[in-house]
Design a protein around this motif. Structure first.
Motif, mmCIF file in Angstrom:
data_model
loop_
_atom_site.group_PDB
_atom_site.id
_atom_site.type_symbol
_atom_site.label_atom_id
_atom_site.label_comp_id
_atom_site.label_asym_id
_atom_site.label_seq_id
_atom_site.Cartn_x
_atom_site.Cartn_y
_atom_site.Cartn_z
ATOM 1 N N LEU A 448 68.106 74.800 33.039
ATOM 2 C CA LEU A 448 67.816 73.651 33.414
ATOM 3 C C LEU A 448 69.100 72.700 33.543
ATOM 4 O O LEU A 448 70.408 73.169 32.917
ATOM 5 N N GLN A 449 68.997 71.676 34.209
ATOM 6 C CA GLN A 449 70.024 70.792 34.393
ATOM 7 C C GLN A 449 69.635 69.240 34.002
ATOM 8 O O GLN A 449 68.418 68.887 34.028
ATOM 9 N N VAL A 450 70.493 68.663 33.123
ATOM 10 C CA VAL A 450 70.091 67.607 32.820
ATOM 11 C C VAL A 450 71.401 66.512 33.017
ATOM 12 O O VAL A 450 72.357 66.910 32.737
ATOM 13 N N GLU A 451 70.938 65.271 33.270
ATOM 14 C CA GLU A 451 72.345 64.266 33.234
ATOM 15 C C GLU A 451 72.862 64.095 31.945
ATOM 16 O O GLU A 451 72.445 64.050 30.974
ATOM 17 N N ALA A 452 74.279 64.329 32.170
ATOM 18 C CA ALA A 452 75.267 64.368 31.035
ATOM 19 C C ALA A 452 74.982 63.133 30.281
ATOM 20 O O ALA A 452 75.291 63.402 28.906
ATOM 21 N N ASP A 453 74.821 61.929 30.685
ATOM 22 C CA ASP A 453 74.496 61.001 29.701
ATOM 23 C C ASP A 453 73.239 60.685 29.249
ATOM 24 O O ASP A 453 72.728 59.591 28.582
ATOM 25 N N ASN A 454 72.244 61.688 29.226
ATOM 26 C CA ASN A 454 70.813 61.260 28.965
ATOM 27 C C ASN A 454 70.746 61.959 27.672
ATOM 28 O O ASN A 454 70.176 63.218 27.455
ATOM 29 N N GLY A 455 71.130 61.289 26.620
ATOM 30 C CA GLY A 455 70.933 61.585 25.284
ATOM 31 C C GLY A 455 69.658 62.140 24.638
ATOM 32 O O GLY A 455 69.524 62.983 24.042
ATOM 33 N N ALA A 456 68.431 61.384 25.020
ATOM 34 C CA ALA A 456 67.479 61.702 24.476
ATOM 35 C C ALA A 456 66.897 63.034 25.095
ATOM 36 O O ALA A 456 66.561 63.826 24.500
ATOM 37 N N ALA A 457 67.207 63.441 26.401
ATOM 38 C CA ALA A 457 66.533 64.692 26.857
ATOM 39 C C ALA A 457 67.620 65.839 26.357
ATOM 40 O O ALA A 457 66.904 66.815 26.016
ATOM 41 N N ARG A 458 68.485 65.497 26.164
ATOM 42 C CA ARG A 458 69.616 66.599 25.546
ATOM 43 C C ARG A 458 69.161 66.792 24.480
ATOM 44 O O ARG A 458 69.141 68.134 23.662
ATOM 45 N N ALA A 459 68.860 65.719 23.453
ATOM 46 C CA ALA A 459 68.450 66.092 22.020
ATOM 47 C C ALA A 459 67.179 67.003 22.008
ATOM 48 O O ALA A 459 67.155 67.839 21.186
ATOM 49 N N LEU A 460 65.967 66.671 22.810
ATOM 50 C CA LEU A 460 64.966 67.527 22.980
ATOM 51 C C LEU A 460 65.395 68.901 23.295
ATOM 52 O O LEU A 460 64.715 69.919 22.632
ATOM 53 N N TYR A 461 66.175 69.197 24.433
ATOM 54 C CA TYR A 461 66.542 70.375 24.872
ATOM 55 C C TYR A 461 67.213 71.148 23.814
ATOM 56 O O TYR A 461 66.687 72.443 23.618
ATOM 57 N N GLU A 462 68.088 70.638 23.071
ATOM 58 C CA GLU A 462 68.974 71.387 21.899
ATOM 59 C C GLU A 462 67.818 71.729 20.837
ATOM 60 O O GLU A 462 67.994 72.813 20.249
ATOM 61 N N GLY A 463 66.975 70.859 20.405
ATOM 62 C CA GLY A 463 65.844 71.079 19.549
ATOM 63 C C GLY A 463 65.285 72.131 19.915
ATOM 64 O O GLY A 463 64.652 72.773 18.925
ATOM 65 N N LEU A 464 65.011 72.484 20.907
ATOM 66 C CA LEU A 464 64.161 73.804 21.564
ATOM 67 C C LEU A 464 65.141 75.005 21.847
ATOM 68 O O LEU A 464 64.546 76.000 22.083
ATOM 69 N N GLY A 465 66.177 74.746 21.364
ATOM 70 C CA GLY A 465 67.199 76.015 21.202
ATOM 71 C C GLY A 465 68.008 76.285 22.554
ATOM 72 O O GLY A 465 68.694 77.064 22.695
#
Length: 478
Positions: A448-465
């Motif tokens: 997936l692609q996520v905006e580099a400064d979207n901290g909330a989305a990145r945290a969600l994705y990281e939490g899912l592996g």
């Protein structure tokens, strides 16, 4: 993250120059740019060294193994095989077969048995489990075989590059004696590959395949001309191989989000989609194997269509020269994006119950669901042209996500949650449903692609592996 693992092992070779492999390993490691450096001290036995290498190999990122004799490849190849299984193919660039067994070896030197050991027939303690099959091996540049090796090849049918399946993931081994005229190796052979031919062969492989790892071995420094040649060759091989996985993701992403007009020209994938404003639909993507393609080709393509010249600098970490050139020509930066990847099984385990989210097979409903969730169904003009298998995942009208599957990968696009339902687990439920749908289709990896400064989305994705694969950004000039 790129890691170079230096293994100064020489005990597997009986060449008179073998002790120089210690210095050679250090010099090769120094030629790998921008890498974390791990040096593995040799043990009292080859098996002890192999165990140390096993513990030192990183779990993530691209790994370049430098030797040392060819025997240092035992654990890096075994690790790649454990990770990728039947999809892994080993490409063996080597003047020699390295296919002797303990029973057939004229010398008893392990570096002449390493490939046979990787195939399951090696000395005690130096045979991996599981082992490779012969049809997972392609030999290139081999021109000196012992009788036992020739007989083994004839019996097992080991071939060359033409045997590789399109979907194979590769580990590339380079014994520097594959090169013609090199002097700083233990057993030079005439009529080898030129440095250019080797580079072109690896570039072609990186354009078609994900490369899981690279090994460069058997450098015994003795001639300054070899050192000068390697200072150009080694970084280029690393660049090509390290960029292969990001390129394979970007290639699939380009197919998953198709532009109306697409051309391959002068080192670019040129894209234009009238009426669609996403940069991905109207930009140039550099093709693999070309570090700095012609910017003029982009400007001519865009000028002919009346759109701003826009380049997707992707993956950004492999196109520093291109980025600097564009900046000097007045291109400004926008759209900094992080590409993240994960194993489908990992996301399934972490995301839990889809909680009512699932696939919507009736495409006639897709526009109304996009409209209900984010107030815009404009992406349907692109979605209707997707050729790989695709499905919309939805959780009522609270959230949507588009899944596009090709060659064992599923891309996640158009992830959106209605403003009234944010922070209620909608995105997690959608990803759980998406991972389940992907697993059913044999796609074991997600991106997936996520905006580099979207901290909330990145945290969600990281939490899912999900972990970072690479970054990209755009540069545009009106």
């Amino acid at each position: 993250m790129r890691t170079v693992v230096e293994i100064p092992q020489w005990q597997g070779s009986l060449s008179p120059t073998a002790p120089r492999l210690v210095e050679g390993a250090a010099r090769l490691a120094a030629m790998v740019p921008g890498a974390r450096h791990v040096r593995v001290e040799t043990g009292d036995t080859l098996a002890e060294t192999a165990e140390r290498v096993r513990r030192a190999l990183p779990e993530d990122g691209f790994v370049v193994t430098v030797g040392g004799d060819c025997g240092v490849e035992l654990e890096p190849v075994a690790a790649a095989l454990r990770r990728y299984g039947d999809r892994l193919n080993l490409v063996w660039f080597d003047a020699h077969g390295d296919l002797n067994s303990p029973a057939t070896s004229p010398s008893g030197a392990f570096h002449g048995m390493i490939l046979r050991a990787l195939l399951g027939e090696g000395p005690p303690g130096l045979t991996p489990s599981p082992a490779l099959r012969p049809d997972q091996v392609a030999m290139v540049g081999t021109r000196s075989l012992d009788p036992g090796e020739a007989a083994y090849i004839e019996r097992t049918g080991i071939g060359g590059l033409s045997t590789l399946d399109d979907g194979a993931i590769l580990y590339i081994h380079v014994d520097l004696d594959v090169l013609d005229g090199i002097r700083s190796v233990g057993y030079p052979e005439p009529d080898g590959l030129s440095a250019r031919a080797l580079t072109e062969a690896v570039a072609a492989l990186a354009a078609r395949h994900e490369i899981a790892g690279l090994g460069i071995t058997e450098y015994a420094p003795s001639d300054p001309r070899d050192e000068e040649m390697l200072r150009s060759l080694v970084p280029e091989l690393v660049r090509l191989c390290a960029a292969s996985r990001p390129w394979q993701v970007e290639r699939r992403a380009a197919a998953a989000w198709p532009a109306l007009h697409v051309e391959e020209r002068d080192g670019w994938l040129l894209r234009h989609t009238p009426g669609v404003h996403r940069r991905r639909s109207n930009s140039a993507l550099p093709l693999p194997g070309v570090a700095v393609p012609s910017v003029q080709a982009v400007e001519d393509f865009c000028a002919a269509r009346g759109i701003p010249a826009t380049v997707q600098v992707s993956p950004a970490e492999h196109h520093g020269e291109l980025d600097a050139l564009l900046a000097a020509r007045g291109y400004t930066t926008a759209g900094r994006t992080l590409v993240m990847t994960a194993g489908t099984a990992t996301v399934l385990a972490a995301a839990g119950d889809p909680a009512g989210a699932g696939p919507v097979h009736d495409r006639a409903r897709w526009p109304e669901l996009f409209q209900a969730v984010n107030g815009d169904a404009g992406d349907m003009a692109v979605i209707e042209r997707i050729r790989p298998e695709a499905v919309l995942l939805a959780k009522d009208t609270s959230g949507v996500a588009l899944a596009v599957t090709e060659d064992g990968w599923t891309g996640v696009f158009c992830m959106a949650t209605h403003p009234d339902h944010r922070r209620k687990g909608v995105a997690r439920a959608l990803l759980a449903a998406l991972a389940r749908w992907s697993e059913e289709r044999g796609a074991d990896r997600l991106y997936l692609q996520v905006e580099a400064d979207n901290g909330a989305a990145r945290a969600l994705y990281e939490g899912l592996g999900f972990t970072a694969s690479h970054g990209y950004h755009y540069r545009s000039r009106a």
